[in-house]
Design a protein around this motif. Sequence first.
Motif, PDB file in Angstrom:
ATOM      1  N   ASN A 266       8.721  -4.905  -0.259  1.00 19.02           N
ATOM      2  CA  ASN A 266       9.130  -3.827   0.654  1.00 19.02           C
ATOM      3  C   ASN A 266       8.430  -2.491   0.384  1.00 19.02           C
ATOM      4  O   ASN A 266       8.827  -1.479   0.959  1.00 19.02           O
ATOM      5  CB  ASN A 266      10.655  -3.629   0.615  1.00 19.02           C
ATOM      6  N   LEU A 267       7.439  -2.478  -0.450  1.00 17.71           N
ATOM      7  CA  LEU A 267       6.675  -1.247  -0.632  1.00 17.71           C
ATOM      8  C   LEU A 267       5.785  -1.073   0.606  1.00 17.71           C
ATOM      9  O   LEU A 267       5.153  -2.016   1.057  1.00 17.71           O
ATOM     10  CB  LEU A 267       5.809  -1.373  -1.893  1.00 17.71           C
ATOM     11  N   PRO A 268       5.710   0.135   1.169  1.00 22.09           N
ATOM     12  CA  PRO A 268       4.903   0.321   2.378  1.00 22.09           C
ATOM     13  C   PRO A 268       3.415   0.081   2.107  1.00 22.09           C
ATOM     14  O   PRO A 268       2.925   0.364   1.010  1.00 22.09           O
ATOM     15  CB  PRO A 268       5.128   1.794   2.757  1.00 22.09           C
ATOM     16  N   ARG A 269       2.732  -0.406   3.115  1.00 21.23           N
ATOM     17  CA  ARG A 269       1.297  -0.631   3.016  1.00 21.23           C
ATOM     18  C   ARG A 269       0.563   0.637   2.584  1.00 21.23           C
ATOM     19  O   ARG A 269      -0.344   0.598   1.755  1.00 21.23           O
ATOM     20  CB  ARG A 269       0.771  -1.098   4.381  1.00 21.23           C
ATOM     21  N   ALA A 270       0.982   1.775   3.115  1.00 21.24           N
ATOM     22  CA  ALA A 270       0.283   3.033   2.796  1.00 21.24           C
ATOM     23  C   ALA A 270       0.382   3.356   1.309  1.00 21.24           C
ATOM     24  O   ALA A 270      -0.564   3.870   0.702  1.00 21.24           O
ATOM     25  CB  ALA A 270       0.858   4.182   3.625  1.00 21.24           C
ATOM     26  N   THR A 271       1.538   3.057   0.712  1.00 19.85           N
ATOM     27  CA  THR A 271       1.702   3.339  -0.718  1.00 19.85           C
ATOM     28  C   THR A 271       0.778   2.446  -1.541  1.00 19.85           C
ATOM     29  O   THR A 271       0.103   2.905  -2.473  1.00 19.85           O
ATOM     30  CB  THR A 271       3.172   3.099  -1.137  1.00 19.85           C
ATOM     31  N   ILE A 272       0.750   1.161  -1.194  1.00 21.10           N
ATOM     32  CA  ILE A 272      -0.122   0.246  -1.926  1.00 21.10           C
ATOM     33  C   ILE A 272      -1.579   0.671  -1.781  1.00 21.10           C
ATOM     34  O   ILE A 272      -2.328   0.729  -2.764  1.00 21.10           O
ATOM     35  CB  ILE A 272       0.096  -1.202  -1.426  1.00 21.10           C
ATOM     36  N   GLU A 273      -1.960   1.018  -0.572  1.00 20.77           N
ATOM     37  CA  GLU A 273      -3.366   1.422  -0.371  1.00 20.77           C
ATOM     38  C   GLU A 273      -3.690   2.701  -1.130  1.00 20.77           C
ATOM     39  O   GLU A 273      -4.786   2.858  -1.668  1.00 20.77           O
ATOM     40  CB  GLU A 273      -3.663   1.554   1.121  1.00 20.77           C
ATOM     41  N   ARG A 274      -2.724   3.615  -1.180  1.00 18.10           N
ATOM     42  CA  ARG A 274      -2.976   4.850  -1.935  1.00 18.10           C
ATOM     43  C   ARG A 274      -3.181   4.535  -3.419  1.00 18.10           C
ATOM     44  O   ARG A 274      -4.074   5.088  -4.069  1.00 18.10           O
ATOM     45  CB  ARG A 274      -1.811   5.811  -1.753  1.00 18.10           C
TER      46      ARG A 274
END
Lengths: 308, 308, 308
Positions: free
Chosen positions: C13-21
Amino acid sequence: MSLRLRHLTTLENLPRATIERLLDRAMSMRDACAHGTRKLDLLTGRTVLNLFFEPSTRTRTSFELAARRLGADVINFDIGFSSTSKGEELYDTLHTLEAMHLDAIVVRHKVSGTPEELVRHAMSGVSVINAGDGNRAHPTQGLLDVLTIRQHRPNFEDLSVVICGDVKHSRVARSDVHALKALGARDIRLCGPAALMPDEDELPSCQRFTNFDEAIKGVDAVIMLRLQKERMIATDLPDEQAYFEHFGLDNRRLALAGKGALVMHPGPINRGIEIASEVADGPQSKILEQVGNGVFVRMAVLGEMLAR
Amino acid sequence: MSLRLRHLTTLENLPRATIERLLDRAMSMRDACAHGTRKLDLLTGRTVLNLFFEPSTRTRTSFELAARRLGADVINFDIGFSSTSKGEELYDTLHTLEAMHLDAIVVRHKVSGTPEELVRHAMSGVSVINAGDGNRAHPTQGLLDVLTIRQHRPNFEDLSVVICGDVKHSRVARSDVHALKALGARDIRLCGPAALMPDEDELPSCQRFTNFDEAIKGVDAVIMLRLQKERMIATDLPDEQAYFEHFGLDNRRLALAGKGALVMHPGPINRGIEIASEVADGPQSKILEQVGNGVFVRMAVLGEMLAR
Amino acid sequence: MSLRLRHLTTLENLPRATIERLLDRAMSMRDACAHGTRKLDLLTGRTVLNLFFEPSTRTRTSFELAARRLGADVINFDIGFSSTSKGEELYDTLHTLEAMHLDAIVVRHKVSGTPEELVRHAMSGVSVINAGDGNRAHPTQGLLDVLTIRQHRPNFEDLSVVICGDVKHSRVARSDVHALKALGARDIRLCGPAALMPDEDELPSCQRFTNFDEAIKGVDAVIMLRLQKERMIATDLPDEQAYFEHFGLDNRRLALAGKGALVMHPGPINRGIEIASEVADGPQSKILEQVGNGVFVRMAVLGEMLAR
């Protein structure tokens, strides 16, 4: 000009110029530590792995302090506590650690030749430093011993040294002989019970003695070796008192050496077995100077290999 | 002006001015840590040896963090894992480590007086800090305890404190009494089962109690001591519930103390034996403040001794 | 804009944007390490606690190097050697360490959910990072795996990946699936003996296979999992050779995958059990790249949480 060292696995066949450069560097390290109030940052951002397969708090601590005082990070990887101890698993572990961007591996192992094994398996760009392998080599000990001698007796062409004890099993003795020969020492003597002397064809340039009173006569430096008590059994002097009588260093025997001869020992010492307290703690003892020089020599070796 | 400290083995007979200077320094350390985003570099280039003969992750970690936050290098030498544990061999190891240029040795040992032994044997220039010896002294704990009290009750001439538990075997209790006396605390009370009270001629300036309800009456601070369960056997309260009933601290008993009395404990706590969770986790508990102050006090002591 | 992370216990459930950052940050860390000769000082003055209840020299060393390369202090607290292992005593120890001003706790524990327990008990201001809990999550491994894939196959919408082995007990597999899904991977396949596959209702978005030859067909990346030998007993292939024949990766089977498919493994590898040496050491192996990326990902996570 000699090339910058990439690895240090033995002093055998190392050019005199390289050894002298390392000793000079060690002296510079000593001066920098004495005068500066700040840490040196020669190795900032570098990472050194201590990979000890034999316990050795003293040597490991010496390497750790040397690396940290130059600003490097140190990882102590005590292989005894890990599941990997040999063969493929060991090299997989080694490559894993290397992939975290190591710059140098300091290795001690009871099997002679392990450092060369690591050199063959190490990734490009990683330096290997031998901290003692089997009875073969302990190159930083050899360097710190000749540094200690040089501080007191700078002219090696006049130098006479005796190395006494279990020469057969001693990596220290071998590295000492290699360093002394490279620096042109005139007279290198080996002394010990016949059962603890190296094979005849080894170290051919040295004089051999089994009588310590004769061997010590007139020397400038006496290097005593630590006796593993279990090896005393193999000699014809299977008790501590008899061993000490024949091959121990006390004041009476030291008086046979040259005036003010240096007393040295790689430590830890066995008081009353190979050396009397009156000598170990006496005015001619350089044992603690050796320890101090050990840190500077290791700083020099790490600096030589890893400084950008 | 009092002299700069060279060693710290006990608080006994330490001048009030020295203790106050150390407490003031600890407060400066706290402010520097709170405001700065960078490490202090007061001890850059200095090396501190942690020499623990008894396991103590908490105290050792506190000293390690204190030294590192001032920029020092720290060597953890776990003597339990080495071959050297006493006598000459220990001092040879000590001298070897010193020859690598140590600046301070932090020592914990179960035998009272070991820090003074080290002071006698230590080389010139090396400071010795006692991290707890036998049941004799734990000076940095004493300092952090009076610092915690001073933050809440700055006027020691009005102060009444009770120390409760196994006072007989407690180095914390002794160092607390020495620090409290030096700072002029009006009323110091000791309380515990008769079998766990110190000899009559020890700590003569303190009031003695075996009834905790009486001892706690009106005090400004309650210092609870950790009970080694094996020592409970020696008392006439040989089970945990009976011990807690007579010498444990719960809310009912705490209400007998002065309003808002400070609750302190050197840790680790035994919940339900010497202290109830309602008190340990309650609003009057300063136990975690003590831990935080411990790092600042150790920074202060190291800074006092080692800053150039 | 997504919020700055406070804790990292799972990628679920971690947002894609957080992972990409985080992946972008890891790449910046890599560049900074490659170009700079100096350590980064993003975390100077910060303290990271390594709290490992399971032995793991590799992961612990990776976190330690990541923290030190950013200038943080690291305390290794080996809970196995302390008296505190669970319940109230553990939390008292945790709070004691926190009171010494920790900034982050890196925790590994065999019980799933322990990191969330720590989050509930941790003091305000302390970050918790999961370094592996039970069979539930190993988020930094998941991040370093997708980082490694992204470096070679940047378009996740076209990506097909197979994860093969003991998926049922693998926290790596779960974190990999969560990260791959978040980044939009088209096709995620799980493969293993029926007894080692997760329950039907878990990881519903993945295709399931018990035939590795089918599962590997055309994939862009193969993630092999380490097999605990004691778990092989539970399968219908209770010997190493039979297991390898059905679920091991050799060159023949790798040829069924897409051209140049990436070969990955979280390590340590079992040669000849789940992976052949010809593949592990072959040109498609990214296993050591994963290890290198592990340090950068951990730097990124620590930087995200702790930089001021």
